[in-house]
Design a protein around this motif. Structure first.
Motif, short mmCIF file in Angstrom:
data_model
loop_
_atom_site.label_atom_id
_atom_site.label_comp_id
_atom_site.label_asym_id
_atom_site.label_seq_id
_atom_site.Cartn_x
_atom_site.Cartn_y
_atom_site.Cartn_z
N GLN A 162 21.41 -18.40 20.56
CA GLN A 162 22.35 -17.38 21.04
C GLN A 162 22.41 -16.25 20.02
OE1 GLN A 162 23.45 -17.52 24.02
NE2 GLN A 162 22.61 -19.58 24.31
N PRO A 163 22.46 -15.02 20.49
CA PRO A 163 22.47 -13.90 19.54
C PRO A 163 23.75 -13.84 18.72
CG PRO A 163 22.74 -13.12 21.79
CD PRO A 163 22.54 -14.59 21.89
N ILE A 164 23.64 -13.22 17.52
CA ILE A 164 24.88 -12.93 16.78
C ILE A 164 25.23 -11.46 17.00
CG2 ILE A 164 24.71 -14.71 14.99
CD1 ILE A 164 23.98 -12.08 13.16
N PRO A 165 26.48 -11.21 17.23
CA PRO A 165 26.93 -9.81 17.29
C PRO A 165 27.20 -9.32 15.88
CG PRO A 165 28.75 -11.27 17.84
CD PRO A 165 27.57 -12.16 17.49
N LYS A 206 17.09 -17.70 23.28
CA LYS A 206 17.27 -17.99 24.71
C LYS A 206 17.77 -16.80 25.50
CE LYS A 206 17.36 -22.91 24.61
NZ LYS A 206 18.15 -24.13 24.59
N GLY A 207 17.63 -15.62 24.96
CA GLY A 207 18.04 -14.43 25.69
C GLY A 207 18.53 -13.34 24.76
N THR A 208 18.20 -12.11 25.11
CA THR A 208 18.62 -10.96 24.31
C THR A 208 19.71 -10.22 25.08
OG1 THR A 208 16.47 -10.72 23.24
CG2 THR A 208 17.85 -8.75 23.32
N VAL A 214 23.57 -6.69 29.55
CA VAL A 214 22.53 -7.29 30.39
C VAL A 214 21.78 -8.27 29.49
CG1 VAL A 214 20.47 -6.87 31.78
CG2 VAL A 214 22.32 -5.18 31.76
N VAL A 215 21.57 -9.48 30.00
CA VAL A 215 20.85 -10.49 29.21
C VAL A 215 19.41 -10.56 29.74
CG1 VAL A 215 20.77 -12.88 28.44
CG2 VAL A 215 22.99 -11.78 28.86
N TYR A 216 18.48 -10.36 28.83
CA TYR A 216 17.05 -10.35 29.18
C TYR A 216 16.34 -11.56 28.59
CZ TYR A 216 17.53 -5.35 30.30
OH TYR A 216 17.90 -4.14 30.85
N GLN A 217 15.44 -12.11 29.37
CA GLN A 217 14.49 -13.08 28.83
C GLN A 217 13.33 -12.29 28.23
OE1 GLN A 217 15.40 -16.26 28.56
NE2 GLN A 217 17.27 -15.46 29.53
N GLU A 218 12.60 -12.92 27.33
CA GLU A 218 11.51 -12.24 26.60
C GLU A 218 10.59 -11.43 27.54
OE1 GLU A 218 11.30 -13.10 23.15
OE2 GLU A 218 9.66 -11.68 22.79
N ASP A 219 10.15 -12.04 28.62
CA ASP A 219 9.17 -11.37 29.49
C ASP A 219 9.79 -10.27 30.35
OD1 ASP A 219 10.63 -13.04 31.09
OD2 ASP A 219 8.92 -13.93 32.13
#
Ligand code: THU
Length: 159
Positions: free
Chosen positions: A106-109, A137-139, A11-16
């Protein structure tokens, strides 16, 4: 012949949209990246683990002129927890990477070796780890290393 499809769920979450607990552990991972020693890659990784009693343990990547002995942030956090909080199962792991003064969009795995170490920790404590891959830009969040490492080599394979 039988095709096999393996699926991963994130699931990709925005900060808020993140819970306070998730935000807290991400903040620790971001902070941990400041203690990274990365004179060769200039790639600063921070990892933070939440343990079953609520303790948060952090780690960062520590490089070496002998490149191969560099230690990733994730394994430093996992091993720190194993040394100091042996009885507490890790329940969540957040990872954040910064380079050039900015966290990546973008996150790193985690790398393959760290995925294997996370897997061992899940098996050791009999508990899945919630994994949070922070990106500006997303977790990306998943429940358990099986989403990053679907075919698993574990101790049982040795029997
Ligand atoms: N690194 C980590 O700390 N964790 C990962 O999952 C990927 C890579 C570090 C190792 C090295 O110091 C730098 O990032 C570049 O590969």
């Amino acid at each position: 012949m039988k095709p096999v499809t393996l699926t991963s769920n994130f699931v990709v979450y925005q900060e808020d949209e993140l819970s306070a607990e998730d935000r807290e552990i991400i903040a620790h991972a971001r902070k941990a990246s400041e203690s990274s020693y990365a004179p060769y890659s200039a790639f600063h990784v921070g990892a933070a683990l939440r343990l079953s009693d609520g303790t948060i343990v952090a780690g960062s990547n520590q490089e070496n002129a002998s490149y191969g002995i560099t230690q990733c942030a994730e394994r430093n956090a996992l091993h720190h927890a194993a040394c100091y909080y042996q009885t507490q199962a890790p329940t969540a792991l957040a990872i954040a990477a910064e380079t050039g003064g900015q966290f990546l969009d973008q996150p790193i795995p985690p790398c393959g070796a760290c995925r294997q170490a996370i897997l061992e920790t899940e098996h050791r404590y009999g508990q899945k780890i919630r994994i949070l891959l922070y990106g500006a830009k997303g977790t990306w969040v998943c429940e358990g290393i099986e989403n990053l490492l679907p075919l698993q080599f574990v101790g049982d394979c040795l029997l």
